[in-house]
Design an enzyme around this catalytic site. Structure first.
Site, PDB file in Angstrom:
ATOM      1  N   HIS A  20       0.798  -1.233   0.000  1.00  0.00           N
ATOM      2  CA  HIS A  20       0.000   0.000   0.000  1.00  0.00           C
ATOM      3  C   HIS A  20       0.825   1.274   0.000  1.00  0.00           C
ATOM      4  CE1 HIS A  20      -3.942  -1.916   0.841  1.00  0.00           C
ATOM      5  NE2 HIS A  20      -3.210  -2.798   1.491  1.00  0.00           N
ATOM      6  N   LYS A  45      -8.506  14.004   4.122  1.00  0.00           N
ATOM      7  CA  LYS A  45      -7.622  12.847   4.144  1.00  0.00           C
ATOM      8  C   LYS A  45      -6.581  13.113   5.214  1.00  0.00           C
ATOM      9  CE  LYS A  45      -6.735  13.783  -0.290  1.00  0.00           C
ATOM     10  NZ  LYS A  45      -6.882  12.544  -1.036  1.00  0.00           N
ATOM     11  N   ARG A  46      -5.732  12.128   5.545  1.00  0.00           N
ATOM     12  CA  ARG A  46      -4.643  12.385   6.483  1.00  0.00           C
ATOM     13  C   ARG A  46      -3.792  13.547   5.961  1.00  0.00           C
ATOM     14  NH1 ARG A  46      -3.982   8.673  10.914  1.00  0.00           N
ATOM     15  NH2 ARG A  46      -2.021   9.746  11.314  1.00  0.00           N
ATOM     16  N   LYS A  78       0.550  14.601   0.120  1.00  0.00           N
ATOM     17  CA  LYS A  78      -0.841  14.842  -0.297  1.00  0.00           C
ATOM     18  C   LYS A  78      -1.081  16.323  -0.625  1.00  0.00           C
ATOM     19  CE  LYS A  78      -2.566  10.919   2.471  1.00  0.00           C
ATOM     20  NZ  LYS A  78      -3.264  10.018   1.529  1.00  0.00           N
ATOM     21  N   THR A 114      -8.732   6.254  -2.124  1.00  0.00           N
ATOM     22  CA  THR A 114     -10.069   5.677  -2.196  1.00  0.00           C
ATOM     23  C   THR A 114     -11.107   6.772  -1.968  1.00  0.00           C
ATOM     24  OG1 THR A 114      -9.761   5.013   0.105  1.00  0.00           O
ATOM     25  CG2 THR A 114      -9.520   3.299  -1.563  1.00  0.00           C
ATOM     26  N   LYS A 153     -14.873   7.775  -3.802  1.00  0.00           N
ATOM     27  CA  LYS A 153     -16.117   8.122  -3.108  1.00  0.00           C
ATOM     28  C   LYS A 153     -16.697   9.420  -3.673  1.00  0.00           C
ATOM     29  CE  LYS A 153     -14.164   5.814   0.853  1.00  0.00           C
ATOM     30  NZ  LYS A 153     -13.215   5.974   1.967  1.00  0.00           N
TER      31      LYS A 153
HETATM   32  C1  26V Z   1       1.998   2.318   7.829  1.00  0.00           C
HETATM   33  C2  26V Z   1       2.485   2.301   9.101  1.00  0.00           C
HETATM   34  C3  26V Z   1       3.923   2.381   9.303  1.00  0.00           C
HETATM   35  C4  26V Z   1       4.364   1.833  10.614  1.00  0.00           C
HETATM   36  C5  26V Z   1       3.480   2.108  11.781  1.00  0.00           C
HETATM   37  C6  26V Z   1       2.021   2.129  11.556  1.00  0.00           C
HETATM   38  C7  26V Z   1       1.579   2.214  10.156  1.00  0.00           C
HETATM   39  C8  26V Z   1       0.238   2.166   9.895  1.00  0.00           C
HETATM   40  C9  26V Z   1      -0.229   2.202   8.632  1.00  0.00           C
HETATM   41  C10 26V Z   1       0.649   2.277   7.593  1.00  0.00           C
HETATM   42  C11 26V Z   1       0.037   2.212   6.253  1.00  0.00           C
HETATM   43  C12 26V Z   1       0.426   3.234   5.315  1.00  0.00           C
HETATM   44  C13 26V Z   1      -0.038   2.806   3.990  1.00  0.00           C
HETATM   45  C14 26V Z   1      -1.403   3.286   3.606  1.00  0.00           C
HETATM   46  O1  26V Z   1      -2.291   3.583   4.378  1.00  0.00           O
HETATM   47  N1  26V Z   1      -1.560   3.330   2.330  1.00  0.00           N
HETATM   48  C15 26V Z   1      -2.780   3.783   1.698  1.00  0.00           C
HETATM   49  O2  26V Z   1      -3.507   2.644   1.304  1.00  0.00           O
HETATM   50  C16 26V Z   1      -4.714   2.977   0.644  1.00  0.00           C
HETATM   51  C17 26V Z   1      -5.449   1.692   0.379  1.00  0.00           C
HETATM   52  O3  26V Z   1      -4.738   0.921  -0.518  1.00  0.00           O
HETATM   53  C18 26V Z   1      -4.414   3.758  -0.613  1.00  0.00           C
HETATM   54  O4  26V Z   1      -5.625   4.115  -1.203  1.00  0.00           O
HETATM   55  C19 26V Z   1      -3.592   5.002  -0.300  1.00  0.00           C
HETATM   56  O5  26V Z   1      -3.204   5.640  -1.486  1.00  0.00           O
HETATM   57  C20 26V Z   1      -2.371   4.620   0.502  1.00  0.00           C
HETATM   58  O6  26V Z   1      -1.678   5.773   0.942  1.00  0.00           O
END
Ligand code: 26V
Length: 793
Positions: A349, A530-531, A536, A638, A642
């Site tokens: 992701h 969004k975050r 972004k 995503t 929406k």
């Molecule tokens: C990464 C980490 C890093 C370590 C600690 C905790 C933590 C928690 C979550 C993440 C995930 C980051 C990746 C993420 O959220 N990606 C998003 O995924 C979406 C669904 O596929 C996508 O639509 C977004 O573009 C993407 O940024």
């Protein structure tokens, strides 16, 4: 048949016998509990039936392992999928309660950070809708994502407390409990490895049913909470060592206590690794127990079990499955590895290097000593299999365990989440592994569930759609195509515009209640939610806002299209730059909103504490969807989908799934701007790229100067010196280079919006052409290309 009358009787029965309240004294919470139980009752039959069928037909099951499930509220969604929405509204009305107040009383289950967690929640709903037998496995965090508020424009975090009140949707499963070991050492006994753990906790299951559209199928979301294996060390207590006596309990209580709120930078914290192993080990033990209830031969596991890893967070699954097969079931290593590979799939992701998980071999080997051995064995095996591979390919490198490589090598499929992203996963993230395994990486473009993100959140538009093309689109979103012939019909367009206006009026009232800012429902609602992250580029949006403000002030009578700029989103608590951007947006809002010269021509609002429920208010009321990330950085997005489904055209870059949105909707119905992913890389080769862009753009020079001079922070004029300095000198995300192109595209938006028919047609075409972005389509792709599962319905 459920009528409002029978439902009403059930609600009253639950109010008395489940909640223990007389209708005379019932609070909003009591009514919500009563209604939730009355609805929940009706999920049981389809839930049991689906489970019975899966067992009877010995169906293959999907296990979706995710550290995050960003669920939001469940009550209204349940009424929608049960086909009880109108009945529930009528029943509550008859009981003297406001249905909206009752469903609004439910706290969001915010067990996720953003896109990745929300995707998992949409997938659960689509799997239930399609009759794909599945379990979601996650952690039952006591505290979900923090609650955000603003103090003088700065983000403040407070703990989130969704479990303060009883949660009516889950069932505790005390019988489903597993020991999760940590630390200790590994011994060799009779030639076999034996892990002697140093500490352990229990994982205990809590099940929430996930009901699909029209209640034709239901699956289970199984969340684990940690409990102490030894509640209390009595011996230590008797010796007066009170802190040590409570230690087993302390570990258990901290393990499932809180969701890590930073999805931007990986930090290598031991507790996070323990959480990841806790989820993964509990899930795998549960999967093997279930399998062995009806099968004897573990070699047939891949025929019956598909395990999907949502990013690398559960990437220890490969090593854990091998450990269970080898250490507990005496299987040979290579056979175990082969079985693991055929069961496992890995979804990537993010490409952001700072978010990729790598554990120091010290931390990894300390917490999971047996897995450290197995990872080295996997690495050794892979090297031997591919002797020609470059020496730098591998899982363990420079005293780090790289979880992406581990997940890749232990899976039979690796997928990206949009066409562009998958391309970049192949070319930039795993080029060598892709060369060795050219068929392993595939694309599965994300999607969102149209039940929650259209039917439920936008009754005005979904009513119009059903009136126009009939029902059925809810489970077959491609049918929205049938709207296309109507976009030239003035009556349809008028109705489309009225539906949007209804949503905007409702949002305006809510914005006034929550932020105090009065906005005009006929203004253009321009939404970026969004975050908060540098890539972004909320900064680009607020810089454009300042440029617009200045331009309006200089020429207020130039026929401006009134705009409301709506921002929402949280920053990771430790992400200083993102927090500065939040502060700037709020500071700009304070100045702009009080300027009598610009008045209703420009407003800036930033409601605090963005979550799923807030998205359900904002998305249907948006005119314009801001998807403006630096090309090559947003894996998919995503939110972009929406907005499109709800009839908001996009202003965006060629990034993530925007590329596919543009392709579906056509260039006339999308405001494209900015550098492409390839141009971005090229542009950075010029070390002076930002300076060159700024010096070539008078509007950008002016905006940066205004901010640097303290125009928006008169109480502290130097507040944004650093921020402006960074744009000039360290503009990694190319805000300056894309600024002019963005301003131009925003001008196009103004022109398009001022032609009402043209705009409505664009908006309606966005809805009509959004069918591809249903998560039903995505899940079908996973079932065909990764899981090899046929739908049960
Ligand atoms: C990464 C980490 C890093 C370590 C600690 C905790 C933590 C928690 C979550 C993440 C995930 C980051 C990746 C993420 O959220 N990606 C998003 O995924 C979406 C669904 O596929 C996508 O639509 C977004 O573009 C993407 O940024």
């Amino acid at each position: 048949m459920v009528t409002a009358t029978t439902l009403q009787a059930d609600i009253l029965r639950h109010l008395s016998f489940t909640v223990g309240k007389d209708p005379q004294n019932a609070t909003l919470f009591d009514w919500r509990m009563a209604l939730s139980h009355a609805c929940r009752d009706r999920i049981m039959e389809p839930w049991f039936a689906a489970t019975r069928r899966t067992w009877a037909e010995d169906r293959k099951r999907v296990y979706y392992l995710s550290m995050e499930f960003l669920i939001g509220r469940l009550l209204e969604d349940a009424t929608i999928n049960l086909g009880l929405h109108e009945e529930a509204e009528a029943a509550m009305r008859a009981l003297g309660q406001d249905f909206r107040d009752v469903v609004g009383d439910e706290p969001d289950a915010a067990l996720g950070n953003g896109g990745l967690g929300r995707l998992a929640a949409c997938f659960m709903e689509s799997m239930a809708t399609l009759g794909c037998p599945s379990y979601g496995y996650g952690i039952r965090y006591e505290h979900g994502l923090f609650r955000q508020s603003f103090n003088a424009g700065r983000q403040i975090e407070a703990p989130e407390t969704w479990l303060d009140h009883p949660h009516p949707w889950e069932f505790d499963r005390p019988e489903a409990q597993y020991v999760i070991p940590f630390k200790g050492h590994v011994e060799t006994r009779n030639g076999a490895a034996v892990w002697v753990p140093g500490e352990s906790v229990f994982a205990q299951a809590h099940d929430t049913p996930v009901i699909g559209w029209q209640a034709r199928w239901a699956n289970t979301l199984r969340l684990w909470s940690a409990r102490p294996t030894d509640p209390f060390d009595l011996e230590r207590f008797n010796h007066g060592d009170y802190t040590a006596a409570a230690q087993p309990e302390t570990l258990a209580r901290t393990l499932s206590r809180v969701l890590y709120p930073d999805d931007t930078t990986y930090q290598g914290k031991e507790l996070r690794l323990k959480q990841e192993y806790f989820l993964t080990s509990a899930a795998l033990q549960d999967i093997l127990r279930r399998y062995l209830q009806s099968h004897a031969d573990l070699r047939a596991l891949p025929k019956h079990v598909a395990i999907q890893m949502n990013d690398t967070h559960p990437a220890i699954a490969g090593a854990e499955l091998i450990r269970l097969l080898v250490d507990d079931h005496r299987m040979e290593f290579r056979e175990a590895l082969h079985i693991a590979q055929r069961c496992l799939g890995y979804t990537n992701h993010t490409l952001l290097p700072e978010a990729l998980e790598r554990w120091s071999t010290y931390t990894f080997g300390t917490v999971l000593p047996r897995h450290m051995q197995i990872v080295e064995q996997i690495d050794g095996w892979h090297l031997e299999e591919h002797r020609a591979r470059p020496h730098y390919v591998g899982i363990v490198k420079h005293h780090e365990v790289r979880m992406g490589e581990l997940a890749f090598i232990t899976s039979h499929r690796v997928n990206g989440v949009s066409a562009l992203h998958t391309d970049l996963v192949r070319k930039n993230l795993f080029p060598e592994l892709n060369a060795l395994h050219p068929d392993r990486i595939i694309n599965q473009t994300n999607g969102v569930t149209p039940r929650r993100w259209l039917k439920m959140c936008n009754p005005a538009l979904s009513g119009l759609i059903t009136d126009t093309i009939g029902s059925g689109w809810e489970a077959d979103l491609d049918r929205l195509k049938a709207l296309e012939p109507h976009v030239t019909d003035p009556a349809f367009l008028r109705a489309f515009g009225e539906a949007k206006r209804t949503n905007k009026v409702r949002l305006a009232a809510w914005l006034q209640r929550t932020t105090g800012v009065v906005v005009d429902p006929d203004a253009l609602f321009d939404v970026q939610v969004k975050r908060i992250h540098e890539y972004k580029r909320q900064l680009l949006n607020i810089l454009e806002t300042v440029a617009r403000w200045k331009a309006i002030r200089e020429n207020p009578d130039a026929g401006w299209v009134p705009r409301v700029k709506i921002f929402a989103g949280k920053s990771a608590p430790g992400y200083a730059v993102a927090k500065e951007i939040i502060h700037l947006i709020n500071d700009v809002a304070a100045v702009v909103n009080n300027d009598p010269v610009t008045g209703d021509l420009l407003k800036v609002v930033y409601p605090a504490n963005y979550n799923v429920s807030m998205a359900e208010r904002l998305v249907p009321a948006a005119d314009l969807s801001e998807q403006i990330s630096t090309a090559g950085k947003e894996a998919s997005g995503t939110g972009n989908m929406k907005f499109m489904i709800n009839g908001a055209p996009t202003i965006g870059t060629l990034d993530g799934a925007n590329v596919e949105i543009l392709q579906e909707v056509g260039a006339d119905n999308f405001f494209l701007f900015g550098l492409t992913a390839e141009e971005v890389v090229k542009r950075r080769e010029d070390p002076e790229h930002a300076r060159h862009a700024i010096e070539a753009s008078q509007p950008l020079l002016d905006v940066l100067q205004m901010i640097a001079e303290g125009r928006f922070s008169p109480d502290e004029p130097e507040r944004y010196h650093q921020l402006v300095h960074r744009v000039w000198n360290h503009d990694y995300f190319l805000v300056a280079s894309d600024f002019d192109s963005y301003i131009q595209a925003q001008g196009e938006v103004d022109r398009a919006f001022s032609d009402r028919d043209r705009w409505l047609k664009m908006a309606a075409l966005n809805t009509a052409r959004s069918g591809y972005f249903s998560s039903d389509r995505t899940i079908r792709g996973y079932m065909n290309d990764i899981w090899d599962i046929d739908p049960a319905i």
